[in-house]
Each structure stands twice: as structure tokens, then as C-alpha cells.
Design a protein around this motif. Sequence first.
Motif, PDB file in Angstrom:
ATOM      1  N   ILE A 343     -40.815 -19.749  61.939  1.00 54.37           N
ATOM      2  CA  ILE A 343     -40.461 -18.762  62.967  1.00 54.37           C
ATOM      3  C   ILE A 343     -38.966 -18.859  63.279  1.00 54.37           C
ATOM      4  CG2 ILE A 343     -40.785 -18.078  65.368  1.00 54.37           C
ATOM      5  CD1 ILE A 343     -43.110 -17.264  63.672  1.00 54.37           C
ATOM      6  N   VAL A 344     -38.466 -20.092  63.367  1.00 54.65           N
ATOM      7  CA  VAL A 344     -37.030 -20.298  63.608  1.00 54.65           C
ATOM      8  C   VAL A 344     -36.221 -19.676  62.469  1.00 54.65           C
ATOM      9  CG1 VAL A 344     -35.197 -22.032  63.796  1.00 54.65           C
ATOM     10  CG2 VAL A 344     -37.406 -22.400  64.942  1.00 54.65           C
ATOM     11  N   PHE A 345     -36.697 -19.855  61.241  1.00 57.81           N
ATOM     12  CA  PHE A 345     -36.059 -19.270  60.056  1.00 57.81           C
ATOM     13  C   PHE A 345     -35.911 -17.762  60.229  1.00 57.81           C
ATOM     14  CE2 PHE A 345     -36.154 -17.320  55.889  1.00 57.81           C
ATOM     15  CZ  PHE A 345     -35.363 -18.139  55.098  1.00 57.81           C
ATOM     16  N   MET A 346     -36.955 -17.131  60.727  1.00 57.17           N
ATOM     17  CA  MET A 346     -36.952 -15.685  60.915  1.00 57.17           C
ATOM     18  C   MET A 346     -36.091 -15.277  62.109  1.00 57.17           C
ATOM     19  SD  MET A 346     -40.338 -13.235  61.067  1.00 57.17           S
ATOM     20  CE  MET A 346     -40.974 -14.036  62.539  1.00 57.17           C
ATOM     21  N   VAL A 347     -36.193 -16.024  63.204  1.00 64.58           N
ATOM     22  CA  VAL A 347     -35.441 -15.705  64.420  1.00 64.58           C
ATOM     23  C   VAL A 347     -33.936 -15.822  64.189  1.00 64.58           C
ATOM     24  CG1 VAL A 347     -34.948 -16.490  66.778  1.00 64.58           C
ATOM     25  CG2 VAL A 347     -37.315 -16.265  66.004  1.00 64.58           C
ATOM     26  N   MET A 348     -33.520 -16.757  63.339  1.00 65.46           N
ATOM     27  CA  MET A 348     -32.093 -16.926  63.062  1.00 65.46           C
ATOM     28  C   MET A 348     -31.489 -15.661  62.463  1.00 65.46           C
ATOM     29  SD  MET A 348     -30.852 -19.604  64.236  1.00 65.46           S
ATOM     30  CE  MET A 348     -29.250 -19.148  63.562  1.00 65.46           C
ATOM     31  N   PHE A 349     -32.267 -14.960  61.683  1.00 60.34           N
ATOM     32  CA  PHE A 349     -31.791 -13.692  61.135  1.00 60.34           C
ATOM     33  C   PHE A 349     -31.513 -12.704  62.267  1.00 60.34           C
ATOM     34  CE2 PHE A 349     -32.778  -9.357  59.635  1.00 60.34           C
ATOM     35  CZ  PHE A 349     -31.795  -9.210  58.670  1.00 60.34           C
ATOM     36  N   PHE A 350     -32.416 -12.652  63.254  1.00 61.93           N
ATOM     37  CA  PHE A 350     -32.220 -11.772  64.408  1.00 61.93           C
ATOM     38  C   PHE A 350     -30.963 -12.167  65.186  1.00 61.93           C
ATOM     39  CE2 PHE A 350     -36.559 -10.583  63.613  1.00 61.93           C
ATOM     40  CZ  PHE A 350     -36.651  -9.285  64.108  1.00 61.93           C
ATOM     41  N   ILE A 351     -30.772 -13.463  65.370  1.00 60.66           N
ATOM     42  CA  ILE A 351     -29.611 -13.948  66.126  1.00 60.66           C
ATOM     43  C   ILE A 351     -28.307 -13.559  65.431  1.00 60.66           C
ATOM     44  CG2 ILE A 351     -28.382 -16.030  66.850  1.00 60.66           C
ATOM     45  CD1 ILE A 351     -31.120 -17.321  67.364  1.00 60.66           C
ATOM     46  N   ILE A 352     -28.273 -13.720  64.106  1.00 58.96           N
ATOM     47  CA  ILE A 352     -27.070 -13.371  63.342  1.00 58.96           C
ATOM     48  C   ILE A 352     -26.772 -11.881  63.449  1.00 58.96           C
ATOM     49  CG2 ILE A 352     -26.152 -13.169  60.985  1.00 58.96           C
ATOM     50  CD1 ILE A 352     -27.643 -15.835  60.395  1.00 58.96           C
ATOM     51  N   MET A 353     -27.795 -11.060  63.291  1.00 55.51           N
ATOM     52  CA  MET A 353     -27.584  -9.623  63.339  1.00 55.51           C
ATOM     53  C   MET A 353     -27.268  -9.159  64.761  1.00 55.51           C
ATOM     54  SD  MET A 353     -27.817  -9.018  60.205  1.00 55.51           S
ATOM     55  CE  MET A 353     -27.654  -7.256  60.259  1.00 55.51           C
ATOM     56  N   ARG A 354     -27.902  -9.782  65.749  1.00 55.40           N
ATOM     57  CA  ARG A 354     -27.610  -9.430  67.147  1.00 55.40           C
ATOM     58  C   ARG A 354     -26.168  -9.777  67.487  1.00 55.40           C
ATOM     59  NH1 ARG A 354     -26.189  -7.707  70.949  1.00 55.40           N
ATOM     60  NH2 ARG A 354     -27.059  -7.573  73.068  1.00 55.40           N
ATOM     61  N   SER A 355     -25.681 -10.879  66.968  1.00 53.28           N
ATOM     62  CA  SER A 355     -24.293 -11.263  67.179  1.00 53.28           C
ATOM     63  C   SER A 355     -23.347 -10.233  66.559  1.00 53.28           C
ATOM     64  CB  SER A 355     -24.031 -12.648  66.575  1.00 53.28           C
ATOM     65  OG  SER A 355     -22.675 -13.010  66.686  1.00 53.28           O
ATOM     66  N   GLY A 356     -23.723  -9.714  65.401  1.00 55.01           N
ATOM     67  CA  GLY A 356     -22.909  -8.682  64.757  1.00 55.01           C
ATOM     68  C   GLY A 356     -22.857  -7.411  65.579  1.00 55.01           C
ATOM     69  N   ILE A 357     -23.989  -7.038  66.151  1.00 52.23           N
ATOM     70  CA  ILE A 357     -24.038  -5.849  67.005  1.00 52.23           C
ATOM     71  C   ILE A 357     -23.134  -6.028  68.224  1.00 52.23           C
ATOM     72  CG2 ILE A 357     -25.528  -4.441  68.496  1.00 52.23           C
ATOM     73  CD1 ILE A 357     -27.830  -5.117  66.535  1.00 52.23           C
ATOM     74  N   LYS A 358     -23.115  -7.244  68.747  1.00 46.53           N
ATOM     75  CA  LYS A 358     -22.334  -7.543  69.945  1.00 46.53           C
ATOM     76  C   LYS A 358     -20.839  -7.597  69.667  1.00 46.53           C
ATOM     77  CE  LYS A 358     -21.900 -11.056  73.583  1.00 46.53           C
ATOM     78  NZ  LYS A 358     -22.415 -12.370  74.078  1.00 46.53           N
ATOM     79  N   HIS A 359     -20.452  -8.107  68.500  1.00 47.33           N
ATOM     80  CA  HIS A 359     -19.036  -8.382  68.245  1.00 47.33           C
ATOM     81  C   HIS A 359     -18.337  -7.373  67.341  1.00 47.33           C
ATOM     82  CE1 HIS A 359     -20.430 -12.519  69.442  1.00 47.33           C
ATOM     83  NE2 HIS A 359     -19.339 -12.393  70.178  1.00 47.33           N
ATOM     84  N   THR A 360     -19.033  -6.321  66.931  1.00 43.74           N
ATOM     85  CA  THR A 360     -18.385  -5.282  66.133  1.00 43.74           C
ATOM     86  C   THR A 360     -18.403  -3.960  66.890  1.00 43.74           C
ATOM     87  OG1 THR A 360     -20.475  -4.820  64.978  1.00 43.74           O
ATOM     88  CG2 THR A 360     -18.949  -6.353  63.930  1.00 43.74           C
ATOM     89  N   LYS A 361     -17.638  -3.008  66.389  1.00 47.64           N
ATOM     90  CA  LYS A 361     -17.552  -1.714  67.052  1.00 47.64           C
ATOM     91  C   LYS A 361     -17.696  -0.576  66.047  1.00 47.64           C
ATOM     92  CE  LYS A 361     -14.654  -2.983  71.028  1.00 47.64           C
ATOM     93  NZ  LYS A 361     -13.410  -2.673  71.779  1.00 47.64           N
ATOM     94  N   GLY A 362     -17.893   0.633  66.592  1.00 44.67           N
ATOM     95  CA  GLY A 362     -17.926   1.830  65.761  1.00 44.67           C
ATOM     96  C   GLY A 362     -19.066   1.850  64.764  1.00 44.67           C
ATOM     97  N   TYR A 363     -18.765   2.386  63.568  1.00 46.08           N
ATOM     98  CA  TYR A 363     -19.796   2.555  62.550  1.00 46.08           C
ATOM     99  C   TYR A 363     -20.337   1.210  62.066  1.00 46.08           C
ATOM    100  CZ  TYR A 363     -22.149   4.231  58.347  1.00 46.08           C
ATOM    101  OH  TYR A 363     -23.091   4.495  57.384  1.00 46.08           O
TER     102      TYR A 363
END
Length: 426
Positions: A343-363
Motif C-alpha cells: 500500500i505504501v508502494f502505491m501511496v508513494m506514487f500519489f504523493i509524488i504526483m500530488r507534489s507535482g500538482i502543487k509545485h508546477t503551474k500552467g499546462y
Amino acid sequence: MTNTKGILENILFLLCLFPYLSPVATPFDTQPYGLLFGFLILIIKFVQNKGLKIPKKLIPYFLIFFFAFVIMLMRSNIIDGIRSLVGYASVAILSLAGYYSFKFVKGKCLLFAVNVWFVFALIQTLINKSFGSFMISRMSTSADRGVTSLAVEPSFYAIMCIFFFVLNDIFFARGDYSKKTYNYIFIITIIQLLLSKAAMGFVLLAIYLVVKVFTTGNILKKLKNLTGFIVIGGIFYYLFTTVQSLREGRVGTLLTKLEGGITDLILKDGSIADRLSHILVSFSSLFHSYGLGYGLATWDEHALEIANNSGEFISEVSSVNFTPGRIMSGWGTAVFELGIVGIVFMVMFFIIMRSGIKHTKGYMRDVYKSTLITIFFTMLMSVPLSFPLFGYLIGAMIQLQHEDVAVRERENLKKRRKFKKYRLVW
């Protein structure tokens, strides 16, 4: 690694884009060349910099790999366990290699790869369905199924197409090529999905397009995307219900069965029942193992018992068709074998992508949103953890968000300097 001028980095990317090719016969569907070359790049990086820094978000994948190694020694058959362990090693090593190498990769590599896959698919469709079979370990298709191009099965070809869509979005957001090139890759990837005739591919395509509709642009852009999705969906439905060769194929047959309802479709189609039961049993195993997992390569020992003791629906679906061997779910593999750690293996993917959503802009932010959902559902399907583009993509997405933050910091610094200069002049 700048002294290589990006040659090694682009080679690694191409190896990940052709994961089934092998110059020699091997017993594996997914070849290990991408993993080995990624490891080579990390060694070179380590020697050049006298050390190798692992980003914090990737450390859990290395810890999970070592945990899986210990579990294999304790609870698994070593020979079979090693094959499963390669999946966790692939995610850890290729994610780190992707992190260090993706910034050197050119968008034209994707364009080249998509064209090659397309040419092989066309030749197989128009001339010889087994064309190119000598380049891969096996080629599994039939008269009513689609072509495989350079994959081993039509469904694996479809999965490659889904990753093509995601990578196309990334390169376009990064500014590697024009809208014209983006549209070209998008269209011929759609055509390739049609040629694969893989039902799983069409399901994942629908998910990708729906996500794109609701994550890209303003209201007008969303309405435009929705219109495009409806048009594409209508064209697909028309083709597979009116063109005889398509209607009699795999997707056309499933659309006919769907008229009786989704439950009827699941219980009457052996392939769908098999794939769904693998997903359901994998996640149900979390409770049967008390969160500890069953160990690597132990599916055949425990899966059927879990299926028969996981409720009426799971038991009924599993009774339709339930194949032994590998687990037909990437996420399911991690959860079944490692329990809570999976489950941690799977959740880490969410954390990485959520961080990208938070720290990037635009398209680019929109790309992170669509990639998160698309790849989540893709890895829920029969994609092995050893599939190199998955691990590579994780590292690439971390590198992209770090690069985006660095660019914004440089821009802000320039603005502050200009403002300071203006104040001094004033």
C-alpha cells in the motif's frame, strides 16, 4: 554526465520505449535491458560525482526493494522470487535513472519510437500478422484479435499506447516540440489503439480522455475537450458496431455483450472476469494476510483460497476464469506480496504526483493531474512492476517538478534584482 552529451540518457529512454525487443531469445516478456542500462548510468553518475544523491521521494522505493528482498529470502521460492523481485528493483533503479537522465532526453526520441511501433503495426495489419516476431520472445494473437506490433500481446501494445499519450503530454508541456507534432503523435497513437483491438486499451483511453476533459484549461477549453471526446467516442462506437471485421473482433464482441449489462458482461467474458478477479483477490488478500502480505511469487499457493473466502461476488467472478502464474495487476502484485508495505508502494506514487500538482503551474500542472489518474488505472491492470516505463516515469516526474521550481526561482530572483535596481535608481 554532461560529457556524454545526452547519448546514454537517450539510449536508456529508447530501451524503455521498446521493452519487449531482444537480440537473443529469452524466457521473459519484458526484457531486462532497460534496467541494466539504467543501472550502468547510475554507476557512471556515481563515479563522476563521487557519490549519488537519492531524492527523498525515491528513498521509499529503495527501502521497499530491500524489504522485498528480505521477504523473498524468508518466505519465497528463491528462483521464482527473484523474477518477482526484479519488479521492485526496476522501479527503484529506473526511477532514479529517470530522475538523473530525463532532462537530457529529446522529444524526437518519442516521435521516432511511436513511428516505429506504427510501421510494424501497419505491416502486420496489411501484409503479415507475424511480422517482427523474431525480435520478441513470443507473439500471442489470433484471427479475431488485433496486432501486437513490437509487443508480445495486443493488450501490452495498448498499454504502450497509453504511455505514449502521457509522454506526448509531458514533452509538449516541456516545450520540446510544436502543437503540430503533438497532434500527429496523438492521432497515430489513436490509430495504433484501433489496430491493437484491445478492450483494455479502449477502457484506459476513455479514462485518459475523460481526465483530460476535466483537468485541462478553462471552461471553454473543457467544453472543447468534451466535444472532442464525444466525437471520438462516437466514431469508435460506430466503427466497432458497423464495420464487420471490427464488429466480429474482440471489442465489437464486448460491446454486444455489454447490452446485457456490466454484470452480465463480467460473468460471461472469461478474460474480463480473470483480470477483475486478480485485482479483487489481490486487494482482498490484505485482510487475509493481516496486512503482512504473502511473499513474492506465492500467488498460486494462496490466491484460489482467498478468492473462495472473499465474499459471494469475488467468488463468483473468480469461478468464471481464474488463471495461475503472475498477478495481472501492478498495484495488486505489491499489495498481495508485501501487504501494508505494498500500500505504501502505491501511496508513494500519489504523493509524488500530488507534489507535482502543487509545485508546477500552467499546462504542466494539468499534465500531472491527468498522468496521476491515467497511470493509476493503468497500473491497476495487468502491467508488471518490471515494465520499465513505469519506474522511469516516476523519476522523470520528480525531475520535472524540481526543474519547474528551479526555473520559477530563477525568474523570481531576476524580478527581485530588477526591482532592487529600480529602487536604487529611483
